[in-house]
Structure formats: C-alpha cells, structure tokens
Design a protein around this motif. Sequence first.
Motif, PDB file in Angstrom:
ATOM      1  N   VAL A  24      19.035  -5.405 -52.262  1.00  0.00           N
ATOM      2  CA  VAL A  24      20.013  -6.282 -51.622  1.00  0.00           C
ATOM      3  C   VAL A  24      19.568  -7.730 -51.755  1.00  0.00           C
ATOM      4  CG1 VAL A  24      21.217  -6.823 -49.463  1.00  0.00           C
ATOM      5  CG2 VAL A  24      20.565  -4.461 -49.961  1.00  0.00           C
ATOM      6  N   ASP A  25      20.488  -8.598 -52.196  1.00  0.00           N
ATOM      7  CA  ASP A  25      20.261 -10.040 -52.246  1.00  0.00           C
ATOM      8  C   ASP A  25      21.546 -10.729 -51.814  1.00  0.00           C
ATOM      9  OD1 ASP A  25      19.526 -12.671 -52.731  1.00  0.00           O
ATOM     10  OD2 ASP A  25      19.558 -12.481 -54.912  1.00  0.00           O
ATOM     11  N   ARG A  26      21.469 -11.527 -50.785  1.00  0.00           N
ATOM     12  CA  ARG A  26      22.610 -12.294 -50.283  1.00  0.00           C
ATOM     13  C   ARG A  26      23.857 -11.427 -50.144  1.00  0.00           C
ATOM     14  NH1 ARG A  26      21.605 -16.988 -54.562  1.00  0.00           N
ATOM     15  NH2 ARG A  26      20.260 -15.367 -55.409  1.00  0.00           N
ATOM     16  N   LYS A  27      23.680 -10.284 -49.537  1.00  0.00           N
ATOM     17  CA  LYS A  27      24.740  -9.328 -49.203  1.00  0.00           C
ATOM     18  C   LYS A  27      25.274  -8.526 -50.392  1.00  0.00           C
ATOM     19  CE  LYS A  27      26.288 -11.932 -45.190  1.00  0.00           C
ATOM     20  NZ  LYS A  27      27.417 -12.590 -44.549  1.00  0.00           N
ATOM     21  N   SER A  28      24.856  -8.838 -51.616  1.00  0.00           N
ATOM     22  CA  SER A  28      25.215  -7.987 -52.756  1.00  0.00           C
ATOM     23  C   SER A  28      24.203  -6.854 -52.834  1.00  0.00           C
ATOM     24  CB  SER A  28      25.188  -8.772 -54.069  1.00  0.00           C
ATOM     25  OG  SER A  28      26.353  -9.521 -54.233  1.00  0.00           O
ATOM     26  N   GLY A  85      33.413  -5.807 -66.098  1.00  0.00           N
ATOM     27  CA  GLY A  85      33.817  -7.052 -65.443  1.00  0.00           C
ATOM     28  C   GLY A  85      32.689  -8.012 -65.109  1.00  0.00           C
ATOM     29  N   GLU A  86      31.440  -7.589 -65.243  1.00  0.00           N
ATOM     30  CA  GLU A  86      30.291  -8.466 -64.989  1.00  0.00           C
ATOM     31  C   GLU A  86      29.849  -9.026 -66.337  1.00  0.00           C
ATOM     32  OE1 GLU A  86      28.763 -10.499 -62.859  1.00  0.00           O
ATOM     33  OE2 GLU A  86      27.968  -8.943 -61.552  1.00  0.00           O
ATOM     34  N   THR A  87      30.449 -10.143 -66.731  1.00  0.00           N
ATOM     35  CA  THR A  87      30.327 -10.692 -68.071  1.00  0.00           C
ATOM     36  C   THR A  87      28.883 -10.706 -68.578  1.00  0.00           C
ATOM     37  OG1 THR A  87      32.247 -12.062 -67.636  1.00  0.00           O
ATOM     38  CG2 THR A  87      30.902 -12.679 -69.526  1.00  0.00           C
ATOM     39  N   LEU A 118      25.671 -15.118 -57.031  1.00  0.00           N
ATOM     40  CA  LEU A 118      24.229 -15.081 -57.268  1.00  0.00           C
ATOM     41  C   LEU A 118      23.812 -15.847 -58.516  1.00  0.00           C
ATOM     42  CD1 LEU A 118      23.453 -11.337 -56.441  1.00  0.00           C
ATOM     43  CD2 LEU A 118      23.449 -13.313 -54.909  1.00  0.00           C
ATOM     44  N   GLY A 119      24.772 -16.275 -59.330  1.00  0.00           N
ATOM     45  CA  GLY A 119      24.432 -16.983 -60.564  1.00  0.00           C
ATOM     46  C   GLY A 119      23.610 -16.090 -61.468  1.00  0.00           C
ATOM     47  N   PHE A 123      21.610 -11.118 -63.131  1.00  0.00           N
ATOM     48  CA  PHE A 123      21.133 -10.436 -64.343  1.00  0.00           C
ATOM     49  C   PHE A 123      19.709  -9.919 -64.156  1.00  0.00           C
ATOM     50  CE2 PHE A 123      24.240 -13.527 -66.212  1.00  0.00           C
ATOM     51  CZ  PHE A 123      25.201 -12.583 -66.513  1.00  0.00           C
ATOM     52  N   ARG A 124      18.888 -10.694 -63.488  1.00  0.00           N
ATOM     53  CA  ARG A 124      17.515 -10.271 -63.206  1.00  0.00           C
ATOM     54  C   ARG A 124      17.537  -9.028 -62.309  1.00  0.00           C
ATOM     55  NH1 ARG A 124      14.552 -12.281 -59.129  1.00  0.00           N
ATOM     56  NH2 ARG A 124      15.814 -14.173 -59.071  1.00  0.00           N
ATOM     57  N   HIS A 125      18.397  -9.051 -61.294  1.00  0.00           N
ATOM     58  CA  HIS A 125      18.495  -7.911 -60.382  1.00  0.00           C
ATOM     59  C   HIS A 125      18.988  -6.665 -61.117  1.00  0.00           C
ATOM     60  CE1 HIS A 125      17.591 -10.758 -57.376  1.00  0.00           C
ATOM     61  NE2 HIS A 125      18.823 -11.110 -57.037  1.00  0.00           N
ATOM     62  N   ILE A 126      19.995  -6.829 -61.965  1.00  0.00           N
ATOM     63  CA  ILE A 126      20.529  -5.699 -62.724  1.00  0.00           C
ATOM     64  C   ILE A 126      19.439  -5.082 -63.594  1.00  0.00           C
ATOM     65  CG2 ILE A 126      22.121  -5.082 -64.603  1.00  0.00           C
ATOM     66  CD1 ILE A 126      24.067  -7.215 -63.268  1.00  0.00           C
ATOM     67  N   ASN A 127      18.701  -5.916 -64.332  1.00  0.00           N
ATOM     68  CA  ASN A 127      17.641  -5.399 -65.205  1.00  0.00           C
ATOM     69  C   ASN A 127      16.497  -4.783 -64.414  1.00  0.00           C
ATOM     70  OD1 ASN A 127      18.927  -5.888 -67.593  1.00  0.00           O
ATOM     71  ND2 ASN A 127      17.388  -7.280 -68.399  1.00  0.00           N
ATOM     72  N   ASN A 128      16.120  -5.393 -63.292  1.00  0.00           N
ATOM     73  CA  ASN A 128      15.020  -4.842 -62.492  1.00  0.00           C
ATOM     74  C   ASN A 128      15.377  -3.488 -61.891  1.00  0.00           C
ATOM     75  OD1 ASN A 128      13.292  -6.961 -63.046  1.00  0.00           O
ATOM     76  ND2 ASN A 128      13.779  -8.076 -61.173  1.00  0.00           N
ATOM     77  N   VAL A 129      16.600  -3.360 -61.398  1.00  0.00           N
ATOM     78  CA  VAL A 129      17.056  -2.088 -60.832  1.00  0.00           C
ATOM     79  C   VAL A 129      17.096  -1.021 -61.932  1.00  0.00           C
ATOM     80  CG1 VAL A 129      19.108  -0.960 -59.870  1.00  0.00           C
ATOM     81  CG2 VAL A 129      18.265  -3.075 -58.858  1.00  0.00           C
TER      82      VAL A 129
END
Length: 137
Positions: A24-28, A85-87, A118-119, A123-129
């Motif tokens: 979780v980061d800033r409610k996402s 949808g997440e370019t 999140l700017g 992308f960092r969160h997606i790759n880390n997960v």
Amino acid sequence: HIDGEKKNLRYGDNNDWVSGEFFVDRKSKFQGHVIPVDSREAVSAAMERLLSNRKIARATHNISAYRFKAKGGSDGFVKDCDDDGETAAGGRLLHLLDLIKAEGVLVVVTRWYGGVHLGPDRFRHINNVARKILEAR
C-alpha cells in the motif's frame, strides 16, 4: 508499507494461482499473482480464473505479462503483456521477466487506485510486487 495479507487462490490441480501480500502506498493497493503457463490457451484460461474473483476483477488495473519457451525445439520464447490501462506498465513487467529469465510463467499485478496519483513510483511498486511473487514461487 505491506499490510501482511497473503492469500492463495486455489482453482484446481496444476492451475493454482499464488497471490502475494498487499503493498500500500498513498491508499493505492498492489498485489502480485503468479501461475505456471506453457501456452497462450493456458494464459487465457488462467486469466479467466483469476478474474472470476470479483475483488480482483473490479480492480482499477490488472497488469499482466507472460513468458514461456516456444514449442517445437525452438530456442525462442513466446511472450506478451497487457497494460490494462496503466500506460507502459505491461511492457515494464515483461522486461522484468526477460531480465530475470523467467520461464513458463504468467504474472499479474493488480492495482486498486486510491485516489492519489503516484507518478513514476507506481512502476517501481508494480515491479517490486511482481519480483516478490516470482521469488516466492
């Protein structure tokens, strides 16, 4: 932060999705899922099973990438991705699979948008997960 919830989604013999912890980061909220695949048909069937979970199906994005050895003795790989949808996120996920030389996997990162942009951090969160769930398999 990681909220510690981990859930395995069971759908039958040899077709088990493994889902990781939420990040979780800033409610996402982000969650990774992985399953072995060896054909495009297996990818389609696995995605259908994953999206049969209403919570996952209703997420803002289900970003996916897969990579498996081509059949017929070829040294190549069959691989593709979907941004949902997440370019550019799917391409980055596929690049991760290439970098770590993952074989025979479909990885999906689910994102529930929390209302705060999140700017590039997303992308960092997606790759880390994704990396975490691939390491856990």
